[in-house]
Write a protein that holds these residues in place. Structure first.
Motif, PDB file in Angstrom:
ATOM      1  N   LEU A 172       0.819  -1.220   0.000  1.00 36.62           N
ATOM      2  CA  LEU A 172       0.000   0.000   0.000  1.00 36.62           C
ATOM      3  C   LEU A 172       0.852   1.269   0.000  1.00 36.62           C
ATOM      4  O   LEU A 172       0.661   2.134  -0.872  1.00 36.62           O
ATOM      5  CB  LEU A 172      -0.969  -0.020   1.176  1.00 36.62           C
ATOM      6  CG  LEU A 172      -2.043   1.083   1.167  1.00 36.62           C
ATOM      7  CD1 LEU A 172      -2.910   0.976  -0.081  1.00 36.62           C
ATOM      8  CD2 LEU A 172      -2.897   0.992   2.433  1.00 36.62           C
ATOM      9  N   PRO A 173       1.813   1.424   0.924  1.00 34.59           N
ATOM     10  CA  PRO A 173       2.661   2.622   0.861  1.00 34.59           C
ATOM     11  C   PRO A 173       3.486   2.694  -0.416  1.00 34.59           C
ATOM     12  O   PRO A 173       3.754   3.786  -0.929  1.00 34.59           O
ATOM     13  CB  PRO A 173       3.559   2.493   2.103  1.00 34.59           C
ATOM     14  CG  PRO A 173       3.449   1.084   2.550  1.00 34.59           C
ATOM     15  CD  PRO A 173       2.103   0.611   2.134  1.00 34.59           C
ATOM     16  N   ARG A 174       3.865   1.542  -0.961  1.00 32.90           N
ATOM     17  CA  ARG A 174       4.609   1.528  -2.225  1.00 32.90           C
ATOM     18  C   ARG A 174       3.759   2.117  -3.350  1.00 32.90           C
ATOM     19  O   ARG A 174       4.243   2.898  -4.178  1.00 32.90           O
ATOM     20  CB  ARG A 174       5.024   0.092  -2.556  1.00 32.90           C
ATOM     21  CG  ARG A 174       5.922  -0.048  -3.770  1.00 32.90           C
ATOM     22  CD  ARG A 174       6.151  -1.514  -4.080  1.00 32.90           C
ATOM     23  NE  ARG A 174       6.752  -2.213  -2.946  1.00 32.90           N
ATOM     24  CZ  ARG A 174       6.469  -3.453  -2.618  1.00 32.90           C
ATOM     25  NH1 ARG A 174       5.568  -4.162  -3.307  1.00 32.90           N
ATOM     26  NH2 ARG A 174       7.050  -4.026  -1.572  1.00 32.90           N
ATOM     27  N   GLN A 175       2.484   1.755  -3.380  1.00 28.83           N
ATOM     28  CA  GLN A 175       1.584   2.278  -4.413  1.00 28.83           C
ATOM     29  C   GLN A 175       1.393   3.785  -4.273  1.00 28.83           C
ATOM     30  O   GLN A 175       1.396   4.517  -5.261  1.00 28.83           O
ATOM     31  CB  GLN A 175       0.237   1.554  -4.337  1.00 28.83           C
ATOM     32  CG  GLN A 175       0.307   0.097  -4.778  1.00 28.83           C
ATOM     33  CD  GLN A 175      -0.967  -0.670  -4.499  1.00 28.83           C
ATOM     34  OE1 GLN A 175      -1.755  -0.291  -3.621  1.00 28.83           O
ATOM     35  NE2 GLN A 175      -1.184  -1.752  -5.226  1.00 28.83           N
ATOM     36  N   PHE A 176       1.238   4.252  -3.039  1.00 24.44           N
ATOM     37  CA  PHE A 176       1.100   5.695  -2.825  1.00 24.44           C
ATOM     38  C   PHE A 176       2.393   6.424  -3.187  1.00 24.44           C
ATOM     39  O   PHE A 176       2.356   7.535  -3.718  1.00 24.44           O
ATOM     40  CB  PHE A 176       0.717   5.986  -1.370  1.00 24.44           C
ATOM     41  CG  PHE A 176      -0.762   5.856  -1.098  1.00 24.44           C
ATOM     42  CD1 PHE A 176      -1.638   6.844  -1.529  1.00 24.44           C
ATOM     43  CD2 PHE A 176      -1.277   4.759  -0.431  1.00 24.44           C
ATOM     44  CE1 PHE A 176      -3.003   6.734  -1.302  1.00 24.44           C
ATOM     45  CE2 PHE A 176      -2.639   4.640  -0.190  1.00 24.44           C
ATOM     46  CZ  PHE A 176      -3.509   5.629  -0.625  1.00 24.44           C
ATOM     47  N   ALA A 177       3.523   5.801  -2.903  1.00 24.28           N
ATOM     48  CA  ALA A 177       4.802   6.418  -3.254  1.00 24.28           C
ATOM     49  C   ALA A 177       4.926   6.580  -4.769  1.00 24.28           C
ATOM     50  O   ALA A 177       5.338   7.634  -5.265  1.00 24.28           O
ATOM     51  CB  ALA A 177       5.953   5.569  -2.711  1.00 24.28           C
ATOM     52  N   MET A 178       4.543   5.538  -5.513  1.00 19.41           N
ATOM     53  CA  MET A 178       4.572   5.632  -6.974  1.00 19.41           C
ATOM     54  C   MET A 178       3.645   6.741  -7.463  1.00 19.41           C
ATOM     55  O   MET A 178       3.993   7.517  -8.363  1.00 19.41           O
ATOM     56  CB  MET A 178       4.167   4.284  -7.578  1.00 19.41           C
ATOM     57  CG  MET A 178       5.166   3.163  -7.356  1.00 19.41           C
ATOM     58  SD  MET A 178       4.566   1.581  -8.035  1.00 19.41           S
ATOM     59  CE  MET A 178       5.967   0.512  -7.702  1.00 19.41           C
ATOM     60  N   PHE A 179       2.463   6.814  -6.862  1.00 19.29           N
ATOM     61  CA  PHE A 179       1.472   7.826  -7.229  1.00 19.29           C
ATOM     62  C   PHE A 179       2.025   9.233  -7.026  1.00 19.29           C
ATOM     63  O   PHE A 179       1.939  10.099  -7.919  1.00 19.29           O
ATOM     64  CB  PHE A 179       0.204   7.617  -6.398  1.00 19.29           C
ATOM     65  CG  PHE A 179      -0.823   8.708  -6.523  1.00 19.29           C
ATOM     66  CD1 PHE A 179      -1.727   8.717  -7.574  1.00 19.29           C
ATOM     67  CD2 PHE A 179      -0.890   9.734  -5.584  1.00 19.29           C
ATOM     68  CE1 PHE A 179      -2.678   9.726  -7.693  1.00 19.29           C
ATOM     69  CE2 PHE A 179      -1.835  10.740  -5.693  1.00 19.29           C
ATOM     70  CZ  PHE A 179      -2.731  10.738  -6.747  1.00 19.29           C
ATOM     71  N   PHE A 180       2.639   9.494  -5.876  1.00 16.57           N
ATOM     72  CA  PHE A 180       3.137  10.845  -5.579  1.00 16.57           C
ATOM     73  C   PHE A 180       4.407  11.177  -6.347  1.00 16.57           C
ATOM     74  O   PHE A 180       4.621  12.331  -6.712  1.00 16.57           O
ATOM     75  CB  PHE A 180       3.350  11.012  -4.068  1.00 16.57           C
ATOM     76  CG  PHE A 180       2.090  11.399  -3.336  1.00 16.57           C
ATOM     77  CD1 PHE A 180       1.709  12.722  -3.243  1.00 16.57           C
ATOM     78  CD2 PHE A 180       1.280  10.431  -2.772  1.00 16.57           C
ATOM     79  CE1 PHE A 180       0.532  13.087  -2.589  1.00 16.57           C
ATOM     80  CE2 PHE A 180       0.102  10.774  -2.113  1.00 16.57           C
ATOM     81  CZ  PHE A 180      -0.279  12.117  -2.026  1.00 16.57           C
TER      82      PHE A 180
END
Length: 451
Positions: free
Chosen positions: A379-387
């Motif tokens: 989950l944090p990995r996906q948000f990191a990619m998004f930002f």
């Protein structure tokens, strides 16, 4: 082929598992017979590595059941690729980087938090920082010396200073940034100049390399540096390294190198915002550039450029842009404000985004970059990619490199967050707002102009 597998296991004892997995186990066995083995490498650099590190050992250790030598051949396709390299003699000279003559231990203004490191470096390399004069070199100095601290803390200044001190002792010193070292390795391999490269780097009294983290994930360069390091260290020659990170926080650097970085002494320095020290730096820099600024400009500089490297760069920008030797605030402010604005833009980088997201989710950055598929990491990995995509406009391929994922995985992850946000998914909106607020604080925390 049993003999080949045994030989690979032997190479692992010689070069370590990581190196063997990268360079030897990825060789494809095309065919073999009783006396020969035919291999295919992935690229020219791997072919070169085989020639440098496998073939010299094969005659004694790659043997059949009767103890006879099995000859290793690299496939014809690789030979053709190698033939594309210019065959005419190429004159290549590996030169040290230029060190600023103004970088001395005396001109490094050590704050209270950096006083110990400053004095220790002087003692290690034969310079009395209190008297400002040369002293004797210690008989058994720590080796290597590893200096680490944030950008702008003065690491490069100190390394250049050490070069000057050691040369004053009559030593042959080679100073380069890690980018230069990498370029030298690449050119040495490409033009068949490895012996010249090794003679240059190993027949010296001291090697100084700045920004060692640049070698991250550069396997061929790390391999060559490992052997260079061993040669110098075992023969008592000095090695000085600098990095933004302590050895244990380096990413993409082989463990065998990390452990060697810790053999000697680790010295930490911090970015100083001591106004008194900055005033001394300001006065010296202005005198050196023969530039006069009014009191308002002086205060504006000290208020808004509190890190030493920022202050130096600001003064140099004023000197280059000014048409006279005297500068007033109305003429200086537009120039300085552009620097401040650019600093704010540059301040939000990929590392800061990953750090803030890791804090919010209560994990480490390295956990996000791991292969773990648990929700706590995914989950944090996906948000990191998004930002990274939305804040920095970073290409999918570059984001993939950070997380060791292909670009299609990155695109899928970003699209997932976008779709959930469009549907006002409660958890997604919460994290987008929380991360967004944290990044805004990072932006605003990077010194804005003080009028």
């Amino acid at each position: 082929m049993e003999a080949w597998e045994k030989f690979i296991d032997f190479l692992e004892t010689k070069y370590g598992k990581a190196t063997t997995d990268k360079w030897a186990r990825t060789l494809k066995v095309l065919r073999f017979d009783a006396c020969n083995i035919f291999l295919k490498s992935n690229d020219f650099f791997q072919t070169q590595w085989v020639g440098e590190y496998i073939l010299p050992l094969a005659k004694e250790h790659f043997l059949d059941t009767n103890g006879k030598f099995i000859r290793i051949h690299i496939d014809a396709e690789e030979k053709k690729e190698k033939a594309k390299i210019p065959t005419k003699e190429v004159a290549i000279k590996f030169c040290s980087d230029i060190a600023s003559p103004g970088a001395t231990l005396d001109s490094y203004y050590a704050s209270s938090e950096n006083a110990f490191t400053h004095k220790a470096l002087g003692k290690i390399f034969g310079y009395d920082t209190e008297l400002g004069s040369m002293s004797s070199l210690p008989e058994d100095p720590p080796n290597p010396v590893y200096v680490y601290g944030p950008k702008g803390s003065g690491k490069t200044h100190l390394l250049m200073s050490i070069k000057g001190v050691l040369e004053s002792h009559g030593l042959n010193v080679f100073y380069v940034n890690a980018d230069t070292f990498t370029d030298h390795v690449v050119h040495a391999i490409r033009f068949g100049k490895m012996q010249t490269f090794r003679k240059t780097y190993r027949n010296i009294d001291a090697l100084i390399i700045d920004d060692i983290e640049v070698l991250s994930r550069k396997n061929a360069t790390q391999e060559e540096f490992f052997h260079t390091f061993n040669t110098l260290q075992t023969t008592g020659r000095m090695i000085v390294l600098s990095s933004t990170f302590s050895p244990r926080k380096l990413e993409g650097i082989e463990e065998r190198l990390v452990s060697r970085f810790e053999w000697g002494i680790l010295l930490n320095i911090e970015t100083t915002k001591d106004r008194a020290i900055n005033e001394r730096l300001l006065n010296e820099k202005l005198n050196f550039l023969s530039l006069i600024v009014d009191d308002q400009t002086r205060e504006y500089l000290l208020d808004n450029f509190t890190a030493a490297h920022q202050l130096s760069a600001a003064i140099e920008s004023l000197s280059k842009a000014s048409i006279s030797d005297t500068v007033a605030l109305n003429g200086a402010k537009p120039i300085l404000d552009r620097l401040i604005k650019q600093r704010i833009i540059d301040g939000l980088n990929s590392n800061k985004i990953l750090e803030e997201i890791a804090k919010i989710f209560g994990i480490r950055v390295i956990d996000m970059q791991s292969k773990a598929q648990t929700r706590d990491c995914v989950l944090p990995r996906q948000f990191a990619m998004f930002f990274l995509r939305h804040e920095l406009k970073m290409p999918f391929m570059k984001i993939g490199f950070i997380f060791k994922k292909d670009h299609s995985t990155v695109m899928t992850s970003i699209k997932l967050i976008e779709n959930l946000a469009e549907k006002n998914h409660e958890e997604t909106i919460y994290y987008i707002n929380a991360i967004g607020a944290a990044l805004t604080k990072v932006r605003n925390g990077i010194e804005t102009a003080k009028v």
